[in-house]
Design a protein around this motif. Structure first.
Motif, PDB file in Angstrom:
ATOM      1  N   ASN A 103       0.830  -1.212   0.000  1.00 20.54           N
ATOM      2  CA  ASN A 103       0.000   0.000   0.000  1.00 20.54           C
ATOM      3  C   ASN A 103       0.860   1.255   0.000  1.00 20.54           C
ATOM      4  OD1 ASN A 103      -2.420  -1.614   0.249  1.00 20.54           O
ATOM      5  ND2 ASN A 103      -1.905  -1.901   2.397  1.00 20.54           N
ATOM      6  N   ASN A 104       1.432   1.570   1.133  1.00 18.61           N
ATOM      7  CA  ASN A 104       2.219   2.789   1.254  1.00 18.61           C
ATOM      8  C   ASN A 104       3.531   2.710   0.464  1.00 18.61           C
ATOM      9  OD1 ASN A 104       2.274   5.430   2.507  1.00 18.61           O
ATOM     10  ND2 ASN A 104       4.010   4.680   3.703  1.00 18.61           N
ATOM     11  N   HIS A 162       2.758   3.177  -3.138  1.00 17.89           N
ATOM     12  CA  HIS A 162       2.332   4.576  -3.342  1.00 17.89           C
ATOM     13  C   HIS A 162       3.525   5.449  -3.725  1.00 17.89           C
ATOM     14  CE1 HIS A 162       0.516   8.523  -2.335  1.00 17.89           C
ATOM     15  NE2 HIS A 162       1.678   8.770  -1.753  1.00 17.89           N
ATOM     16  N   ALA A 174      -2.310   2.102   5.163  1.00 20.47           N
ATOM     17  CA  ALA A 174      -0.845   2.078   5.179  1.00 20.47           C
ATOM     18  C   ALA A 174      -0.304   1.510   6.474  1.00 20.47           C
ATOM     19  CB  ALA A 174      -0.308   3.493   4.966  1.00 20.47           C
ATOM     20  N   SER A 205       9.423   5.724   1.871  1.00 22.15           N
ATOM     21  CA  SER A 205       8.075   5.487   2.384  1.00 22.15           C
ATOM     22  C   SER A 205       8.169   5.156   3.866  1.00 22.15           C
ATOM     23  CB  SER A 205       7.409   4.339   1.624  1.00 22.15           C
ATOM     24  OG  SER A 205       7.988   3.090   1.958  1.00 22.15           O
ATOM     25  N   PHE A 234       5.390   4.814   7.558  1.00 23.29           N
ATOM     26  CA  PHE A 234       4.119   5.039   8.237  1.00 23.29           C
ATOM     27  C   PHE A 234       4.255   4.563   9.669  1.00 23.29           C
ATOM     28  CE2 PHE A 234      -0.403   5.061   9.049  1.00 23.29           C
ATOM     29  CZ  PHE A 234      -0.858   6.080   8.217  1.00 23.29           C
ATOM     30  N   ALA A 294      -1.428   8.333   3.336  1.00 24.93           N
ATOM     31  CA  ALA A 294      -0.151   7.775   2.877  1.00 24.93           C
ATOM     32  C   ALA A 294       0.936   8.681   3.440  1.00 24.93           C
ATOM     33  CB  ALA A 294      -0.087   7.741   1.356  1.00 24.93           C
TER      34      ALA A 294
END
Length: 669
Positions: A304-305, A308, A470, A489, A491, A519
């Motif tokens: 996901n993140n 992204h 995320a 990236s 999170f 994100a």
């Protein structure tokens, strides 16, 4: 429970909580928030609770003194808003630090003691599921422990077992100390490892962020530079920062992983008078990577993140047509998780729970306490002491060839007792760039704590049009090496995310309520040799003609990447919480709102230098073999030996340097 904040300070915390959450649907009471903060800070080591307590009193006085405590929440909220609008940046930083403490007390709320815990109204409010409650499909890694790879209490000496002597004393058990200890023990040396922090094997690590940050981090994760511009994260436990990092393993130069136009770090070291044997240094990388099973992470762990960032960068680079953008590696991080054994019972691959920075409770990360310290202890008989802080190195009266000879170390245990342990062969200092510099300074070594570097990170959060989730993946999965800076990236779990999330009052609350739609990524910029230790504190200033323009450019690029990936709006980590809207002039936005370092939230997990390698004693603290100049038997084996900023995550290079300094010779002859 000991309460570190007195009645007045607790009342100020409650008043600030009521102000920050005015007209907000709180799921726990302000009193519960204060209790959570008291419980967290009661577990801190050092003086940070006292520092925060003093800031609370000062802040109350600036907000109106007794009137701030007596007035209602609406008046307090207006008072804070007015102060934010007209305050100086230095004061804004103090308010911002307390803001983070309050938000941590709310979003770090915990019900019960288990990993699953009872229904948590705060986490339910942001639609967050703890790892034990998540549903994983057949193609996913199960969130389950991988047993049997940790040091146990039997591997740790008790406070009553302080030895009188050891052959080699290694100070610090993190990336440098762990590798040096295992390497020297394998050569037959009698090794004793001393760690200032406690021992926390996987089964003692939980997802309760407040407890883990308090116990595993220096100053509970609130260590900062002298002017409070930069938070510096470091581990304080057996295994050091390898316990609380993301396991990222990057070399300073590696085709396909390093931008071809980036500065050659090893060439720069050589130009500064600190060459390394490059073939041997690359061999050190290989040896460490082999032991740790370093490999690119599985794409499913950053689906996901992580994707992204890659999607946004690809679109952004195509639009710019810049050759430097086109040449940038865009890929998955390599990490020390595993080994991976697809479909087999021996699969220790990361379960991507998202809690790397507060320790892995599943035993899947091969930090020092699951790898090199195990080798040192169980294969080669090294001894390990936790909660054992080295105060200074003591020297013999007689010199050898006009050089000082270390006699041993003075030690302070958690109970306050002090001891002397003789080193019959030598001492290895590997407590991290800051602690090693302070220790050598206390030990009478001149020139320490100078020319320190940081890799400085700054987050940018994006609101996406739909659910991203995320939080249900690896904290850091992918990166872009743009040559002059990196985009990564990342999170965070709820408590940590709330402290880095920009914004105040209802804005902050709404951003957290959209937790599943967020994100996030960060920029990583090098700040080369701009720091020094003054009375033990890190003085570090960003230059207005070097680092600040680079920071603005990097943040602007990352904002464009978020929009290219579909973001509706972007929240850079500005102290005043401004929102960047789609279609806005991004360069003008950052020129207007980022004029100095304290306009933005900055952090670093990679302090470097302070005891730099150099052939010239006038330009470095250690020689090219990492031996302290003017001594016969003191080696430094951590990131404090780096002659200049290495630009990328420092974990792997720290390990390689420790291996380089100890593997192919007896460093004490």
């Amino acid at each position: 429970m000991h309460k570190p904040f007195n009645i007045l300070q607790a009342a100020i915390l409650k008043a600030l909580t009521e102000a920050l959450f005015h007209e907000i649907d709180m799921k726990i009471t302000p009193d519960q928030v204060v209790d959570n903060i008291q419980r967290q800070f009661a577990q801190f080591h050092g003086n940070m609770p006292r520092e925060i307590g003093a800031s609370l009193v000062l802040l109350c006085l600036l907000m109106g003194g007794p009137a701030f405590l007596i007035a209602g929440p609406a008046w307090r909220a207006r008072r804070v808003r007015n102060r934010l609008e007209r305050t100086s940046n230095n004061l804004l930083q103090d308010i911002g630090k307390i803001r983070g403490v309050v938000y941590a007390g709310y979003y770090g709320h915990w019900e019960g003691d288990s990993q699953k815990q009872r229904p948590n109204p705060v986490l339910a409010q942001i639609d967050f599921a703890l790892p034990a409650d998540r549903v994983r499909g057949p193609a996913d890694m199960p969130i389950a422990p991988f047993h049997g790879r940790d040091l146990t209490d039997r591997d740790i000496l008790g406070p009553g077992d302080v030895p009188e002597s050891a052959g080699v004393i290694v100070i610090g058990s993190g990336a440098g100390g762990g590798v040096a200890a295992a390497t020297l023990a394998a050569q037959g040396h009698d090794v004793l490892i001393l760690e200032a922090g406690g021992h926390y094997p996987s089964e003692r690590i939980t997802h309760k962020e407040a407890d883990m940050t308090a116990r595993l981090f220096v100053d509970g994760g609130l260590q900062n530079t002298r002017d409070h511009d930069i938070i510096v994260f470091q581990g304080r436990c057996v295994g050091g920062s390898t316990v609380i990092n993301n396991g990222i393993c990057l070399r300073v130069k590696q085709p396909g992983h390093t931008h071809p136009m980036a500065d050659d770090v090893l060439a720069k070291w050589a130009a500064l008078g600190a060459p390394v044997d490059e073939a041997r240094f690359m061999g050190a990388y290989e040896a460490v990577e082999k032991r740790l099973g370093v490999a690119p992470i599985a794409p499913r762990s950053g689906r996901n993140n992580g994707t992204h960032l890659m999607t946004g960068w690809t679109a952004h680079a195509a639009a710019t047509g810049d050759p430097q953008d086109a040449a940038a590696p865009v890929t998955w991080f390599s990490k020390n998780y595993g080994p991976r054994s697809e479909g087999g019972a021996g699969n220790a691959e990361c379960a991507y729970c998202g809690y790397c920075n507060t320790g892995c409770p599943y035993g899947r990360k091969q930090g020092m306490a699951q790898s090199f310290l195990i080798d040192a202890r169980r294969k080669h008989g090294a001894r390990i002491m936790a909660d054992a802080e080295v105060v200074r190195i003591r020297w013999k009266d007689a010199t050898k060839d006009d050089c000082r000879v270390a006699d041993g170390v003075e030690l302070k245990l958690a109970d306050g007792s002090t001891h002397f342990i003789r080193a019959t062969q030598g001492v290895v200092v590997a407590a991290g760039a800051l602690a090693s510099s302070r220790l050598l300074d206390r030990s009478g070594v001149l020139g320490t704590g100078l020319d320190m570097s940081l890799n400085i990170s700054c987050p940018v959060v994006a609101l996406m049009p739909g659910q991203v989730r995320a939080w249900d993946e690896d904290q850091m999965a992918t990166y872009v090496d743009r040559g002059d800076y990196l985009l990564e990236s990342h999170f965070q779990p709820p408590m940590s995310m709330s402290t880095l999330m920009p914004g105040w009052f209802g804005d902050h609350f709404e951003r957290m309520r959209n937790y599943g739609r967020l994100a996030s990524a960060g920029v990583l910029i090098p700040a080369d040799r701009q720091g020094s230790l003054i009375n033990g504190g890190l003085h570090f200033k960003l230059r207005k003609d070097v680092e600040l323009p680079l920071l603005r450019r990097a943040l602007a690029t990352l904002s464009r990447v978020h929009f290219a990936a579909g973001a509706e709006e972007v929240y850079p980590a500005l102290a005043r919480g401004q929102t960047l809207k789609r279609g806005e002039d991004i360069d003008a936005f950052f020129s207007r709102h980022l004029r100095e370092a304290d306009d933005v939230t900055l952090a670093s997990s990679h302090p470097q230098g302070g005891n730099a390698r150099n052939a010239d004693p006038g330009k470095g603290v250690v020689d090219l073999d990492c031996r302290v100049h003017g001594t016969t038997n003191v080696i430094v084996a951590d990131a404090s030996t780096f002659t200049s900023c290495i630009r990328v995550n420092a974990q792997l290079t720290t390990m390689a340097m420790a291996h380089y300094a100890t593997a192919e010779r007896n460093p004490f002859t």
